[in-house]
Motif scaffolding. Structure first.
Motif, PDB file in Angstrom:
ATOM      1  N   SER A 143       0.837  -1.416  -0.078  1.00 17.03           N
ATOM      2  CA  SER A 143      -0.149   0.006   0.038  1.00 17.03           C
ATOM      3  C   SER A 143       0.961   1.284   0.018  1.00 17.03           C
ATOM      4  O   SER A 143       0.399   2.373   0.167  1.00 17.03           O
ATOM      5  N   LYS A 144       2.166   1.128  -0.230  1.00 19.65           N
ATOM      6  CA  LYS A 144       3.131   2.222  -0.330  1.00 19.65           C
ATOM      7  C   LYS A 144       3.248   3.024   1.180  1.00 19.65           C
ATOM      8  O   LYS A 144       4.094   3.989   1.269  1.00 19.65           O
ATOM      9  N   LEU A 145       3.035   2.188   2.089  1.00 17.98           N
ATOM     10  CA  LEU A 145       3.506   2.600   3.458  1.00 17.98           C
ATOM     11  C   LEU A 145       4.523   1.985   3.828  1.00 17.98           C
ATOM     12  O   LEU A 145       4.900   0.793   3.485  1.00 17.98           O
ATOM     13  N   GLN A 146       5.185   2.460   4.788  1.00 18.47           N
ATOM     14  CA  GLN A 146       6.391   1.577   5.631  1.00 18.47           C
ATOM     15  C   GLN A 146       5.937   0.955   6.662  1.00 18.47           C
ATOM     16  O   GLN A 146       4.958   1.269   7.323  1.00 18.47           O
ATOM     17  N   LYS A 147       6.653  -0.009   7.068  1.00 13.32           N
ATOM     18  CA  LYS A 147       6.355  -0.967   8.140  1.00 13.32           C
ATOM     19  C   LYS A 147       7.799  -1.497   8.727  1.00 13.32           C
ATOM     20  O   LYS A 147       8.798  -1.628   8.002  1.00 13.32           O
ATOM     21  N   ILE A 148       7.648  -1.487   9.976  1.00 13.32           N
ATOM     22  CA  ILE A 148       8.604  -2.015  10.939  1.00 13.32           C
ATOM     23  C   ILE A 148       8.541  -3.518  10.920  1.00 13.32           C
ATOM     24  O   ILE A 148       7.486  -3.935  11.443  1.00 13.32           O
ATOM     25  N   VAL A 149       9.453  -4.275  10.391  1.00 11.83           N
ATOM     26  CA  VAL A 149       9.276  -5.701  10.442  1.00 11.83           C
ATOM     27  C   VAL A 149      10.455  -6.346  11.121  1.00 11.83           C
ATOM     28  O   VAL A 149      11.563  -5.719  11.061  1.00 11.83           O
ATOM     29  N   GLY A 150      10.173  -7.745  11.362  1.00 14.71           N
ATOM     30  CA  GLY A 150      11.250  -8.361  11.956  1.00 14.71           C
ATOM     31  C   GLY A 150      11.084  -9.934  11.448  1.00 14.71           C
ATOM     32  O   GLY A 150      11.413 -10.775  12.349  1.00 14.71           O
ATOM     33  N   ALA A 151      10.665 -10.069  10.371  1.00 16.00           N
ATOM     34  CA  ALA A 151       9.981 -11.520   9.963  1.00 16.00           C
ATOM     35  C   ALA A 151      11.313 -12.496   9.638  1.00 16.00           C
ATOM     36  O   ALA A 151      11.184 -13.679   9.931  1.00 16.00           O
ATOM     37  N   ASP A 152      12.573 -11.785   9.526  1.00 14.00           N
ATOM     38  CA  ASP A 152      13.741 -12.759   9.486  1.00 14.00           C
ATOM     39  C   ASP A 152      14.620 -12.908  10.554  1.00 14.00           C
ATOM     40  O   ASP A 152      15.826 -13.374  10.582  1.00 14.00           O
ATOM     41  N   MET A 153      14.141 -12.144  11.668  1.00 10.64           N
ATOM     42  CA  MET A 153      15.215 -12.237  12.830  1.00 10.64           C
ATOM     43  C   MET A 153      14.599 -12.018  14.054  1.00 10.64           C
ATOM     44  O   MET A 153      14.983 -12.063  15.156  1.00 10.64           O
ATOM     45  N   ASN A 154      13.306 -11.339  14.234  1.00 13.36           N
ATOM     46  CA  ASN A 154      12.734 -10.896  15.491  1.00 13.36           C
ATOM     47  C   ASN A 154      11.526 -11.360  15.793  1.00 13.36           C
ATOM     48  O   ASN A 154      10.541 -10.950  16.591  1.00 13.36           O
ATOM     49  N   LEU A 155      11.290 -12.679  15.249  1.00 13.02           N
ATOM     50  CA  LEU A 155       9.849 -13.416  15.457  1.00 13.02           C
ATOM     51  C   LEU A 155      10.428 -14.572  16.096  1.00 13.02           C
ATOM     52  O   LEU A 155      11.417 -15.225  16.067  1.00 13.02           O
ATOM     53  N   GLU A 156       9.546 -15.090  17.112  1.00 14.03           N
ATOM     54  CA  GLU A 156       9.758 -16.244  17.963  1.00 14.03           C
ATOM     55  C   GLU A 156       8.480 -17.097  17.917  1.00 14.03           C
ATOM     56  O   GLU A 156       7.577 -16.441  17.678  1.00 14.03           O
ATOM     57  N   VAL A 157       8.535 -18.309  18.175  1.00 14.43           N
ATOM     58  CA  VAL A 157       7.197 -19.151  18.068  1.00 14.43           C
ATOM     59  C   VAL A 157       6.397 -18.904  19.299  1.00 14.43           C
ATOM     60  O   VAL A 157       6.942 -18.854  20.438  1.00 14.43           O
ATOM     61  N   ASP A 158       5.164 -18.528  19.092  1.00 14.20           N
ATOM     62  CA  ASP A 158       4.194 -18.598  20.415  1.00 14.20           C
ATOM     63  C   ASP A 158       3.698 -19.804  20.894  1.00 14.20           C
ATOM     64  O   ASP A 158       2.878 -20.288  20.032  1.00 14.20           O
ATOM     65  N   LYS A 159       4.452 -20.204  21.584  1.00 16.97           N
ATOM     66  CA  LYS A 159       4.221 -21.870  21.919  1.00 16.97           C
ATOM     67  C   LYS A 159       2.524 -22.018  22.297  1.00 16.97           C
ATOM     68  O   LYS A 159       2.333 -23.100  22.200  1.00 16.97           O
ATOM     69  N   GLN A 160       2.207 -21.255  23.176  1.00 17.74           N
ATOM     70  CA  GLN A 160       0.975 -21.388  23.606  1.00 17.74           C
ATOM     71  C   GLN A 160      -0.162 -21.511  22.432  1.00 17.74           C
ATOM     72  O   GLN A 160      -1.006 -22.299  22.461  1.00 17.74           O
ATOM     73  N   LYS A 161      -0.259 -20.429  21.524  1.00 16.11           N
ATOM     74  CA  LYS A 161      -1.049 -20.348  20.604  1.00 16.11           C
ATOM     75  C   LYS A 161      -0.807 -21.552  19.566  1.00 16.11           C
ATOM     76  O   LYS A 161      -1.779 -21.992  19.182  1.00 16.11           O
ATOM     77  N   THR A 162       0.619 -22.047  19.299  1.00 23.74           N
ATOM     78  CA  THR A 162       0.964 -22.968  18.224  1.00 23.74           C
ATOM     79  C   THR A 162       0.305 -24.309  18.854  1.00 23.74           C
ATOM     80  O   THR A 162      -0.016 -25.227  18.115  1.00 23.74           O
ATOM     81  N   LEU A 163       0.333 -24.413  20.286  1.00 25.87           N
ATOM     82  CA  LEU A 163      -0.072 -25.600  20.692  1.00 25.87           C
ATOM     83  C   LEU A 163      -1.528 -25.786  20.513  1.00 25.87           C
ATOM     84  O   LEU A 163      -2.292 -26.890  20.423  1.00 25.87           O
ATOM     85  N   LYS A 164      -2.366 -24.721  20.610  1.00 28.44           N
ATOM     86  CA  LYS A 164      -3.765 -24.701  20.589  1.00 28.44           C
ATOM     87  C   LYS A 164      -3.968 -25.034  19.028  1.00 28.44           C
ATOM     88  O   LYS A 164      -5.068 -25.411  18.806  1.00 28.44           O
TER      89      LYS A 164
END
Length: 435
Positions: A143-164
């Motif tokens: 959408s031509k907006l900027q975004k702060i992302v961390g998809a390649d280094m700042n994400l971790e598994v949410d174990k509780q939600k993934t278990l669900k």
């Protein structure tokens, strides 16, 4: 004296009869099967009617020719990410299946149990691709907006939600009698790198914050997945001065390809299943937060009915629908703003940040609310039994309401504006009877 009265004859006869009866008893006992004899590997015992009965964890019946067995089932468990690419797969003995087998009949499954400890171990072993520690970065969105992302280094598994998600997949596959393969969506969350990048860029001042909770959908798994997807899409978006935001452009089409699930959506005065159900809670939460940040609203729609949106006040909700209902606003400040968003079971929280706060306060309120009660329509349906009543539509109360915002500037001058005048539709109650 007769011989049969002689003592020697009587003694000999007694010994002979004793030996004769003992031999009969010995032969009879010898002919009976032993208790605990194994037949086809199944331990059996006897009762007084000579019918075998169960003496182990497996059942065998001479009359029904059936047996019960419990065995472990290997299952290929595959975890995949937002891009539908497989992160990891593993073949494990996840299920224990108990079956009843009868001669010349297909085996009948009596129960299926999953190994919970093994499931937790699988999630602990998930490693996200390219998840190396480094600082977050800024990208330009579609959408031509900027975004702060961390998809390649700042994400971790949410174990509780993934278990669900895993538990849900186990339940769905068990119901479909599929015990060989399971696909599980990995839910992730942002770690501290995102916050560090926020502070580095100067987004330290909170302009507005809002949190909504839908009390009747805390455990709605599909709806919670939709909340997470939409919330993650808007999280980290940076809007420059006079920059425009479109919810539909940022979140994208609500489709299975994009990971959305079926959950409750409003249609014709009812809540029915639909792809992306529940994300109006995200757009509504965002609406309240950006109103408190002083943004200019370009497009916003209230829901057609109020029933089913208990997470919002009448007049302060924002409905979205792909292709014809969007939520759009413009950053009216002289500096960029940052959207942060997170979600959980039934809740969404959105915050708007900037470097400075160019106003003193913002107040939102509604007035002139009027309820429009529904009427009851009675119809004849000759197919119904005598006295039977069929509810075709339960009826929905309508409303009209006005919403306002007062912005108080830094020098203490208030400015009031009317945001909207909404109408929530009324749907009559429809009853069918045979008389």
């Amino acid at each position: 004296m007769k011989f049969y009265k002689h003592p020697m004859f009587i003694a000999a006869l007694t010994v002979f009869l004793g030996i004769f009866f003992f031999s009969i008893i010995f032969i009879h006992v010898k002919s009976k099967p032993k208790v605990g004899t194994k037949t086809e590997g199944i331990n059996v015992t006897e009762d007084d009617s000579n019918n075998p009965i169960d003496n182990t964890s497996s059942d065998y019946s001479s009359s029904s020719k059936s047996k019960t067995t419990t065995e472990k089932q290997q299952v290929l468990v595959s975890f995949f990410g937002d891009d539908n690419q497989i992160i990891s797969s593993k073949d494990v003995p996840l299920y224990e299946i108990t079956k009843e087998e009868k001669a010349n009949q297909p085996a009948k499954i009596l129960s299926v149990s999953a190994n919970g400890e093994l499931a937790k171990t699988l999630i602990d072993e998930i490693e996200l691709p390219n998840n190396k520690p480094s600082s977050a970065k800024i990208i330009t969105t579609e959408s031509k907006l900027q975004k702060i992302v961390g998809a390649d280094m700042n994400l971790e598994v949410d174990k509780q939600k993934t278990l669900k998600e895993l538990e849900k997949s186990i339940y769905e596959n068990t119901g479909a009698n599929n015990y060989e393969k399971i696909d599980v969506k990995v839910i992730t969350k942002t770690n501290e790198g995102f916050t560090s990048k926020m502070n580095e860029l100067g987004y330290k001042t909170l302009l507005g914050k809002w949190r909504t909770t839908h009390p009747h959908h805390l455990d709605d798994a599909n709806r919670n997945v939709n909340l997470a997807i939409a919330s993650d899409k808007i999280n980290g978006i940076i809007i420059p001065p006079n920059g425009k935001f479109s919810f539909n452009k940022v979140v994208g089409e609500r489709s299975k390809k994009n990971g959305f699930k079926e959950a409750g959506v409003i249609s014709q005065g009812r809540v029915i299943p639909g792809l992306g159900g529940g994300i109006c809670q995200v757009s509504t939460t965002l609406y309240r937060a950006v109103l408190l940040s002083g943004a200019k609203i370009n497009e916003r729609h209230n829901h057609s009915i109020y029933d089913g949106i208990e997470y919002a006040e009448r007049g302060l909700d924002a409905a979205v629908a792909w292709g014809y209902k969007d939520f759009q606003f413009t950053n009216a400040l002289n500096e960029p703003i940052l959207i942060t968003s997170k979600s959980g079971d039934g809740w969404v929280e959105v915050s708007i940040y900037a470097e400075n706060k160019p106003f003193d306060s913002i107040e939102l309120f509604t007035r002139n609310e009027v309820a429009i009660p529904f009427k009851t329509e009675k119809r004849i349906n000759t197919k119904l039994k005598n006295g039977e009543v069929k509810i075709v539509h339960p009826g929905v109360t309508g409303y009209t309401v006005e919403a306002y915002r007062t912005i108080t500037s830094s020098d203490g001058k208030p400015k009031q504006e009317r945001l909207s005048k909404d109408k929530y539709l009324t749907f009559n109650r429809i009853e069918e009877r045979n008389n």
